[in-house]
Design an enzyme around this catalytic site. Structure first.
Site, PDB file in Angstrom:
ATOM      1  N   ARG A   1      33.231  -0.666 120.743  1.00 34.79           N
ATOM      2  CA  ARG A   1      33.175  -1.049 119.453  1.00 34.79           C
ATOM      3  C   ARG A   1      34.263  -1.720 118.826  1.00 34.79           C
ATOM      4  NH1 ARG A   1      29.091   1.528 115.336  1.00 34.79           N
ATOM      5  NH2 ARG A   1      30.562   3.196 115.280  1.00 34.79           N
TER       6      ARG A   1
ATOM      7  N   ASP B   1      31.137  11.430 115.879  1.00 35.74           N
ATOM      8  CA  ASP B   1      31.362  10.482 116.957  1.00 35.74           C
ATOM      9  C   ASP B   1      30.962  11.190 118.354  1.00 35.74           C
ATOM     10  OD1 ASP B   1      33.443   7.824 117.871  1.00 35.74           O
ATOM     11  OD2 ASP B   1      33.087   9.341 119.407  1.00 35.74           O
TER      12      ASP B   1
ATOM     13  N   ASP C   1      33.779  11.497 121.170  1.00 30.97           N
ATOM     14  CA  ASP C   1      34.648  12.529 120.936  1.00 30.97           C
ATOM     15  C   ASP C   1      34.344  13.856 121.021  1.00 30.97           C
ATOM     16  OD1 ASP C   1      37.139  10.634 120.201  1.00 30.97           O
ATOM     17  OD2 ASP C   1      36.430  10.647 118.035  1.00 30.97           O
TER      18      ASP C   1
HETATM   19  N1  URA Z   1      28.399   5.774 117.533  1.00 24.91           N
HETATM   20  C1  URA Z   1      28.788   7.426 117.322  1.00 24.91           C
HETATM   21  O1  URA Z   1      29.429   7.944 118.260  1.00 24.91           O
HETATM   22  N2  URA Z   1      28.179   7.860 116.346  1.00 24.91           N
HETATM   23  C2  URA Z   1      27.426   7.288 115.206  1.00 24.91           C
HETATM   24  O2  URA Z   1      27.142   7.860 114.486  1.00 24.91           O
HETATM   25  C3  URA Z   1      27.446   5.776 115.541  1.00 24.91           C
HETATM   26  C4  URA Z   1      27.772   5.329 116.707  1.00 24.91           C
END
Ligand code: URA
Length: 213
Positions: free
Chosen positions: A108, A204, A207
């Site tokens: 992204r 995330d 992560d």
């Molecule tokens: N990607 C993620 O890892 N977490 C989110 O909340 C949205 C997109």
């Protein structure tokens, strides 16, 4: 989101919900987050594969010859959206070990949230296969839409999308772009924040799976 849209299958089995709640906790370690994701993926695969085609085979039991049904795993392709999709993939492969695997690398752009492709590798003969695309979070929908756009260029027999969490914005975007692709999810959360994260969410996913933060 109430009621659940017709193209969304909300998997609200108590085992799935319990494990998802443990994953959401900010104090969950990388180790337990990954283990729970693996278990959740196995449980969700049970629902996602409910209607996969089966074939009859002749087998010998200790007592006699009979015909019984098996899944043709080779017709199934799990497509992982890198990198977080990998966390779901392992659990799915442990219950469907014969499945083929494709990878699509998308990140992204942090400023625009637009999905940028950097890798694409699929098995041969995609037109004969049923595709299950996996990514833990269906947030803006940009990555999922871009992945399914690319996969549809190969004319697979069917496409499904599996995530752990989504939100009304992600469902709306995905449904507008790909109304024919059913979405399987363990939860529909409240909303997206300004950075494209799902609230309340789990943070995330990449992560948390890989311990990179
Ligand atoms: N990607 C993620 O890892 N977490 C989110 O909340 C949205 C997109």
């Amino acid at each position: 989101m109430n009621p659940v849209p017709a193209n969304v299958r909300l998997i609200d089995h108590p085992l799935v919900q319990h494990k998802l709640t443990l994953m959401r906790k900010k104090e969950a370690s990388t180790n337990s987050f990954r283990r729970l994701l693996n278990e959740l993926a196995m449980l969700m695969t049970y629902e996602v594969t409910r209607d996969v085609p089966m074939q009859a085979v002749t087998i010998e039991t200790p007592l006699e010859t009979t015909t019984a049904r098996v899944i043709d795993g080779k017709k199934l392709v799990f497509v992982s959206i890198l990198r977080a999709g990998t966390g779901i993939l392992d659990g799915m492969l442990s219950v469907v070990p014969g499945a083929r695997v494709g990878h699509i690398g998308l990140y992204r752009d942090p400023a625009t949230l637009v999905a940028v492709e950097y890798y694409f590798k699929m098995p041969q003969d995609m037109h004969e296969r049923d595709v299950i695309v996996v990514d833990p979070m269906l947030a803006t929908g940009n990555s999922a839409i871009a992945a399914v756009d690319r996969i549809k260029e190969l004319s697979p027999r069917s496409v499904k999308f599996v995530c752990l969490l989504t939100c009304p914005e992600g469902i709306a975007a995905m449904t507008a772009a790909h109304p024919d692709v059913p979405i399987f999810t363990a939860a529909i959360d409240r909303q997206l924040n300004d950075h494209g994260y799902i609230l309340p969410g789990l943070g995330d996913a990449g992560d948390r799976i890989f311990g990179t933060k």
